[in-house]
Design an enzyme around this catalytic site. Structure first.
Site, PDB file in Angstrom:
ATOM      1  N   ASP A  39       0.800  -1.270   0.106  1.00 27.26           N
ATOM      2  CA  ASP A  39       0.020   0.013   0.061  1.00 27.26           C
ATOM      3  C   ASP A  39       0.973   1.273   0.062  1.00 27.26           C
ATOM      4  OD1 ASP A  39      -2.368   1.546   1.112  1.00 27.26           O
ATOM      5  OD2 ASP A  39      -1.130   2.107   2.305  1.00 27.26           O
ATOM      6  N   ASP A  61      -3.692   2.676  -5.558  1.00 26.30           N
ATOM      7  CA  ASP A  61      -2.396   2.778  -4.554  1.00 26.30           C
ATOM      8  C   ASP A  61      -2.036   1.443  -3.966  1.00 26.30           C
ATOM      9  OD1 ASP A  61      -4.610   3.023  -2.987  1.00 26.30           O
ATOM     10  OD2 ASP A  61      -3.851   4.366  -1.736  1.00 26.30           O
ATOM     11  N   GLU A  62      -2.892   0.259  -4.267  1.00 26.74           N
ATOM     12  CA  GLU A  62      -2.841  -1.043  -3.450  1.00 26.74           C
ATOM     13  C   GLU A  62      -2.595  -2.226  -4.443  1.00 26.74           C
ATOM     14  OE1 GLU A  62      -5.173  -1.593   0.561  1.00 26.74           O
ATOM     15  OE2 GLU A  62      -6.513  -0.571  -0.992  1.00 26.74           O
TER      16      GLU A  62
END
Length: 419
Positions: free
Chosen positions: A11, A107-108
């Site tokens: 993350d 974003d992960e």
């Protein structure tokens, strides 16, 4: 014996804000937040750097409230194209360690490190190498939750890695009784505030409380609360609490598409049919343009209208199957008009959605002997080429320049935010 896998959920911390700080070194020691456009009622915090969070700034709060807490806050408008570019750059870094990389969000991402251990060392050693390379190349700090399946890797990241100074945490499945189960039920993946309240009223206060309930008993409890259709939901929650997940990290998770749709929140209440139909036509154009780009046609048109009052919901979501599949906006628009005429309650509308479902290849379709479908399809493809080269605002329908039109403004955005 089934081989245990080593999977990490990686993350990016305060991703949008981190990208902006990397691009603006002068903001390094200042609180910064990436916020929507306040002039269009979207003035909320999308991301805040750790320094801003330490001063009370939270995601999704209004800009005015954030500045009230932190007068020195640096407010930056989002640049979605840049965030996408950096996200893809980070993906490429992950792929230098393993070819099994699956995006979960911008974003992960999940990475399967099972086959990488012999090359790069222990899981936490690899995670540290990834951290260093991402920071060096992009200026973004990443955290990694590690376990033997995707669910526990996500749980490990959200509940433990993000709270550790080093940003890395391993959660073995055999240790969830000791490490995970004591956490309050609201810390469980996919349990929001409403479900937390329901569980609390059932006497379920921790993840362990839920995990220890026999599945048959949990199904009975949820049936009493929500009805017979809740068995699947009960099974899902029970599996999450017990760390059960058989899904693999796969490369093409998002490649098989069953529908293509777009929705948008309007800048104000739309109260007349004429205004609503302008946006419906614009969204139909966008949906069909994307269908043509991916070589799809759709059999079913779905339309959704929603009011602004979430306490007293209004609107509808309905669909209708067409005689033939299409990727022409005119066809979708005609079906939309029928659905709106039949189902709209005449209350103000704040959100509109258009979707084409039951997609099929556009390589084979029924030839219509009478009509001008071939000419319309050729014209649509020509317009697509113009938009691809010069931008979506290069050619628009006349209604889009009316007060109700949103196409020109939307052409400057990605995912509802400015490029």
């Amino acid at each position: 014996m089934k081989q245990l896998r080593t999977i990490a959920l990686i993350d990016c911390q305060s991703f949008y804000a981190s990208v902006e700080k990397a691009a603006h070194p002068e903001y390094k020691d200042l609180p910064l937040a990436v916020c929507g456009d306040p002039t269009r009622r979207s003035g909320i915090v999308l991301a805040a750097c750790p320094l801003a969070k330490s001063k009370g700034v939270t995601t999704a709060e209004r800009i005015g409230d954030a500045i009230g807490k932190c007068p020195e806050l640096i407010v930056v408008q989002p640049r979605m194209a840049e965030y996408i570019r950096v996200s893809l750059q980070i993906t490429d870094i992950y792929r230098t360690f393993t070819d099994l990389v699956e995006p979960f969000s911008i974003d992960e991402q999940w990475v399967d490190l099972t086959a990488s251990l012999k090359l790069f060392g222990e899981p936490e050693t690899i995670a540290k190498q990834i951290q260093n390379q991402v920071m060096e190349q992009t200026g973004v700090y990443v955290r990694a939750g590690i376990s033997e399946n995707k669910l526990l890797a996500k749980t490990s990241c959200d509940n433990f890695a993000k709270k550790r100074p080093g940003g890395i945490f391993t959660l073995p499945k055999k240790d969830i009784g000791e490490i995970l189960w004591p956490l309050p039920i609201n810390k469980m993946y996919m349990v929001g505030s409403r479900m937390t309240n329901h569980f609390m009223r059932m006497g379920i206060h921790s993840i362990g409380d839920l995990a220890k309930i026999p599945l048959t008993r949990l199904k009975q409890m949820l049936r009493t609360k929500f009805g017979k259709q809740s068995d699947i939901q009960a099974d899902l929650y029970w599996r999450i609490a017990n760390g059960v997940d058989d899904s693999l990290v796969t490369l093409n998770t998002h490649d098989t598409q069953k529908s293509i749709g777009h929705q948008m929140t309007l800048p104000r209440d739309y109260r007349t049919l004429e205004e609503i139909l302008v946006v419906i036509l614009e969204l139909a154009e966008l949906v069909c343009q994307h269908c043509r780009a991916k070589r799809y046609m759709g059999w079913v048109v779905s339309i959704g209208l929603m009011g602004a009052d979430y306490d007293r919901p209004s609107g509808f979501f309905r669909q209708m199957k067409m005689p033939d599949p299409t990727n022409l906006a005119e066809d979708v628009y005609e079906i939309a008009k029928i659905l709106i005429d039949k189902h709209w309650d005449k209350l103000p509308v704040r959100k509109v959605g258009v979707t084409l479902n039951e997609l099929v290849s556009d390589e084979e379709y029924q030839y219509v002997m009478f009509g001008d479908r071939e000419k319309k399809m050729a014209l649509a493809h020509t317009m697509d080429k113009i938009k691809f080269r010069y931008g979506d605002a290069a050619i628009m329908r006349a209604v889009s320049i009316s007060e109700a039109g949103q196409a020109k403004d939307r052409s400057n955005k990605i995912g509802g935010h400015y490029k």
